[in-house]
Write a protein that holds these residues in place. Structure first.
Motif, short mmCIF file in Angstrom:
data_model
loop_
_atom_site.label_atom_id
_atom_site.label_comp_id
_atom_site.label_asym_id
_atom_site.label_seq_id
_atom_site.Cartn_x
_atom_site.Cartn_y
_atom_site.Cartn_z
N ALA A 85 43.16 13.69 75.44
CA ALA A 85 41.77 13.02 74.70
C ALA A 85 40.48 13.33 75.00
CB ALA A 85 42.06 11.37 74.28
N ASP A 86 40.23 13.32 76.57
CA ASP A 86 39.15 13.57 77.07
C ASP A 86 38.52 15.06 76.68
OD1 ASP A 86 36.70 12.61 78.54
OD2 ASP A 86 37.68 13.61 80.16
N VAL A 95 34.17 16.16 69.17
CA VAL A 95 34.05 14.97 68.42
C VAL A 95 32.69 14.61 68.33
CG1 VAL A 95 34.75 12.59 68.10
CG2 VAL A 95 36.33 14.36 68.62
N LYS A 96 32.17 14.39 69.70
CA LYS A 96 30.64 14.03 69.64
C LYS A 96 29.77 14.87 69.05
CE LYS A 96 30.75 11.51 74.09
NZ LYS A 96 30.54 11.36 75.39
N ASP A 97 29.90 16.28 69.07
CA ASP A 97 29.09 17.31 68.35
C ASP A 97 29.21 17.15 66.85
OD1 ASP A 97 28.19 18.31 70.63
OD2 ASP A 97 29.56 20.15 70.83
N LEU A 98 30.54 16.88 66.47
CA LEU A 98 30.96 16.99 64.98
C LEU A 98 30.11 15.52 64.33
CD1 LEU A 98 34.41 18.03 64.76
CD2 LEU A 98 32.54 19.28 63.80
N SER A 99 30.27 14.69 65.09
CA SER A 99 29.40 13.31 64.66
C SER A 99 28.05 13.50 64.55
CB SER A 99 29.89 12.13 65.81
OG SER A 99 29.33 11.07 65.32
N ALA A 100 27.49 14.07 65.83
CA ALA A 100 26.02 14.10 65.58
C ALA A 100 25.61 15.14 64.43
CB ALA A 100 25.61 15.11 66.96
N ALA A 101 26.24 16.10 64.00
CA ALA A 101 26.01 16.92 62.88
C ALA A 101 26.08 16.08 61.57
CB ALA A 101 26.97 18.05 62.93
N ARG A 153 32.72 16.73 56.90
CA ARG A 153 33.28 15.48 57.07
C ARG A 153 34.74 15.32 57.59
NH1 ARG A 153 31.95 10.07 58.39
NH2 ARG A 153 33.44 8.94 57.57
N LEU A 154 35.46 15.99 56.62
CA LEU A 154 36.74 16.03 57.08
C LEU A 154 37.25 16.56 58.25
CD1 LEU A 154 38.24 14.92 54.23
CD2 LEU A 154 39.31 17.25 53.86
N ARG A 155 36.52 17.62 58.95
CA ARG A 155 36.72 18.14 60.06
C ARG A 155 36.53 16.96 61.20
NH1 ARG A 155 39.42 21.99 63.13
NH2 ARG A 155 37.92 22.73 64.80
N PHE A 156 35.34 16.51 61.02
CA PHE A 156 35.08 15.34 61.94
C PHE A 156 36.18 14.23 61.96
CE2 PHE A 156 33.63 11.03 62.18
CZ PHE A 156 33.40 10.78 63.62
N ALA A 157 36.55 13.84 60.79
CA ALA A 157 37.93 12.61 60.82
C ALA A 157 39.32 13.27 61.23
CB ALA A 157 37.86 12.23 59.40
N LEU A 158 39.25 14.43 60.98
CA LEU A 158 40.65 15.02 61.66
C LEU A 158 40.31 15.14 63.14
CD1 LEU A 158 42.35 18.03 60.31
CD2 LEU A 158 42.14 17.82 62.81
N ARG A 159 39.51 15.63 63.78
CA ARG A 159 39.28 15.48 65.18
C ARG A 159 39.28 14.26 65.88
NH1 ARG A 159 41.95 19.83 66.67
NH2 ARG A 159 40.74 20.06 68.56
N PHE A 160 38.40 13.21 65.29
CA PHE A 160 38.43 12.02 65.60
C PHE A 160 39.64 11.18 65.57
CE2 PHE A 160 37.84 7.38 65.21
CZ PHE A 160 36.91 7.07 66.21
N ASN A 206 25.73 10.15 61.04
CA ASN A 206 26.06 8.90 60.37
C ASN A 206 26.42 7.63 61.45
OD1 ASN A 206 28.51 6.77 59.84
ND2 ASN A 206 28.35 7.85 57.79
N GLU A 207 25.30 6.66 61.43
CA GLU A 207 25.36 5.78 62.56
C GLU A 207 26.76 4.95 62.73
OE1 GLU A 207 22.46 3.03 61.88
OE2 GLU A 207 20.76 4.53 61.89
N ILE A 208 27.41 4.65 61.71
CA ILE A 208 28.74 4.11 62.24
C ILE A 208 29.83 5.01 62.85
CG2 ILE A 208 30.77 2.84 60.84
CD1 ILE A 208 28.16 1.39 61.00
N ASP A 209 29.68 6.39 62.13
CA ASP A 209 30.68 7.23 63.07
C ASP A 209 30.43 7.35 64.43
OD1 ASP A 209 32.20 7.77 60.64
OD2 ASP A 209 31.14 9.70 60.31
N GLN A 210 28.82 7.54 64.71
CA GLN A 210 28.37 7.59 66.17
C GLN A 210 28.97 6.35 66.85
OE1 GLN A 210 24.42 8.61 65.41
NE2 GLN A 210 24.83 10.69 64.76
#
Length: 493
Positions: free
Chosen positions: A356-357, A363-369, A334-341, A372-376
């Protein structure tokens, strides 16, 4: 023919609890301190059982009110629903219908309640208790207790905490605090429920008085954090003041048993939400000095958020890159996702869209893992901003429209307003003023939403009025977005 009336749950509850003791109506009335005619009226539905009367009923029948509300009332609701439909002949005599249904439920309920009371009585005679002073090993029992609580409803958790000693420990209170903080980003109401339950555990826990004062301060700090995200930072200030006072008044046999750096970290988030950036940065520094190395990554992540909200995107990026070397992505995904996002979002703020692109697929892969709907939803929003910056207009429009629908369905007013302004800027750049006017009309519900600060609401209203006159500009949309962004940060959401 008029449809017959079925007995309601209040009627059945009084009948059931009276039958458990084989009392006459007069006997129950004496126990409750009311006239016998009142019991007759409760059981015939001519008087509704009010909350205070329900408390007296529970006390008279030697039952915890939490058991009555969390177990018996839902059981009666289910039984009443399962009993329908009765035939007209049965319902012609409401009293007999109530007696039949109440008797059936009482027969089944009497055994279940008797077993539960026997278990509680046995627990009172031989209570579960950890011997010795509080120690880190207590967290093992807390982990087991949390596994049992995690799948319960809020009402069931409350009942267990009120009645079972094994759910009244300092370590479980600490665990609930940490679970509350995890839930705050996407399940704020659950975060509040868990923090309130932790505070109650701190009140019920047994042990050294000075340690319990420190525990109370600890739990109150997490309650303040939950209130920050549900009600806004002003609502949290008072709780945090009390938390700090209790913390410093108390003491612990082991200074590291409850981590002070966590309180410093939470207060930094509060000061950031209040736009007190210098105070927040000072608290981040103190938290880093007090925390173990494995916590530095998450503290730096929050420090980067302070820089970002202060408008210092370059400092935010530098801090995020420093945090990246300290975050264990396997242990803390979760922390890894937040950092990259957040790093990708900071690059967007600096209009470095190509960089960013390049980060977006990860970021998409970490979110899918994370699932979390709000994150996505926020990742789709971020991808729309990148697409807009790179001139991929249709892709950006589709992303913003999808995000608007999702935020509207969830009644997330601030976020809906912000993405609507992103979409409006896109329309204005293409000269589609009529689309902007339609968009403004669709934003009317936002003005009725609670919690939007006056300045932000005024800026949004000014933009919408200009849009209705087809006089809105990209600059006006941008300024409205900046005002909303400041207001949103002020609520800590």
């Amino acid at each position: 023919m008029e449809e017959p009336t079925r007995p309601d749950v209040s009627q059945l509850l009084v009948q059931l609890l009276r039958s458990l003791h084989d009392w006459e109506q007069a006997e129950l009335a004496a126990k409750m301190g009311v006239d016998p005619s009142t019991i007759w009226r409760y059981e015939h539905g001519t008087v509704t059982l009010q909350p205070k009367a329900k408390e007296r009923l529970a006390a008279a029948t030697n039952l915890p009110l939490s058991l009555v509300e969390a177990v018996l009332v839902p059981a009666l609701e289910a039984g009443r629903g399962a009993s329908a439909p009765f035939d007209d002949e049965t319902f012609a005599d409401v009293e007999r219908a109530g007696a039949e249904l109440g008797g059936t439920l009482a027969g089944a309920g009497r055994a279940a309640v008797a077993l539960l009371l026997a278990a509680l009585e046995a627990a009172d005679l031989d209570p579960w208790e950890r011997t010795g002073p509080p120690a880190a090993a207590d967290r093992l029992e807390a982990a087991d207790a949390w596994e049992r609580l995690e799948t319960c409803t809020a009402e069931e958790r409350q009942f267990l905490v009120e009645t079972c000693r094994e759910f009244q420990t300092w370590a479980l209170a600490e665990r609930l605090c940490h679970e509350s903080e995890k839930a705050a980003s996407d399940r704020p109401e659950e975060a509040l429920e868990l923090a309130e339950l932790a505070c109650r555990m701190a009140e019920l826990a047994r042990g050294d008085a000075f340690f319990l004062l420190r525990l109370k301060g600890y739990t109150l700090a997490f309650l303040a954090n939950a209130r920050r995200v549900t009600e806004g930072p002003r609502a949290a200030e008072g709780d945090f003041t009390f938390a700090v006072n209790f913390w410093h008044t108390g003491a612990a046999p082991d200074p590291d048993l409850l981590a002070e750096w966590r309180l410093l970290d939470l207060e930094a988030s509060l000061r950031r939400s209040l736009r007190q950036f210098a105070e927040a940065l000072a608290l981040h520094a103190r938290a880093l000095a007090a925390a173990p190395p494995e916590a530095h990554g998450r503290i730096l992540l929050k420090k980067a958020a302070t820089y970002e909200q202060q408008g210092e995107a370059e400092s935010a990026i530098d801090t995020l890159r420093e945090a990246a070397a300290l975050v264990d992505g396997e242990r803390e995904p979760r922390l890894r996702f937040a950092l990259r996002f957040n790093l990708t979002a900071a690059l967007v703020d600096l209009e470095r869209y190509a960089e960013a692109d390049s980060l977006l697929p990860e970021v998409k892969d970490l979110s899918a893992a994370q699932r979390n709907e709000i994150d996505q939803i926020r990742v789709v929003w971020l991808s729309g901003k990148i697409a807009a910056g790179l001139g991929r207009t249709e892709e950006a429009r589709d992303a913003f429209e999808q995000v608007r629908r999702d935020f509207t369905a969830r009644e997330m007013a601030y976020d809906c307003a912000l993405v609507s302004l992103d979409l409006a800027k896109l329309h204005l750049e293409q000269g589609r003023n009529a689309d902007v006017r339609a968009l403004a009309e669709e934003m009317l519900w936002i003005f009725k939403a609670q919690g939007i600060e006056r300045e932000a609401l005024a800026a949004l209203r000014m933009f919408c009025e200009a849009a209705r006159k087809e006089a809105a500009t990209v600059d006006l949309a941008r300024r409205a977005g900046e005002a909303l962004g400041r207001g949103r940060r002020g609520t800590g959401r």
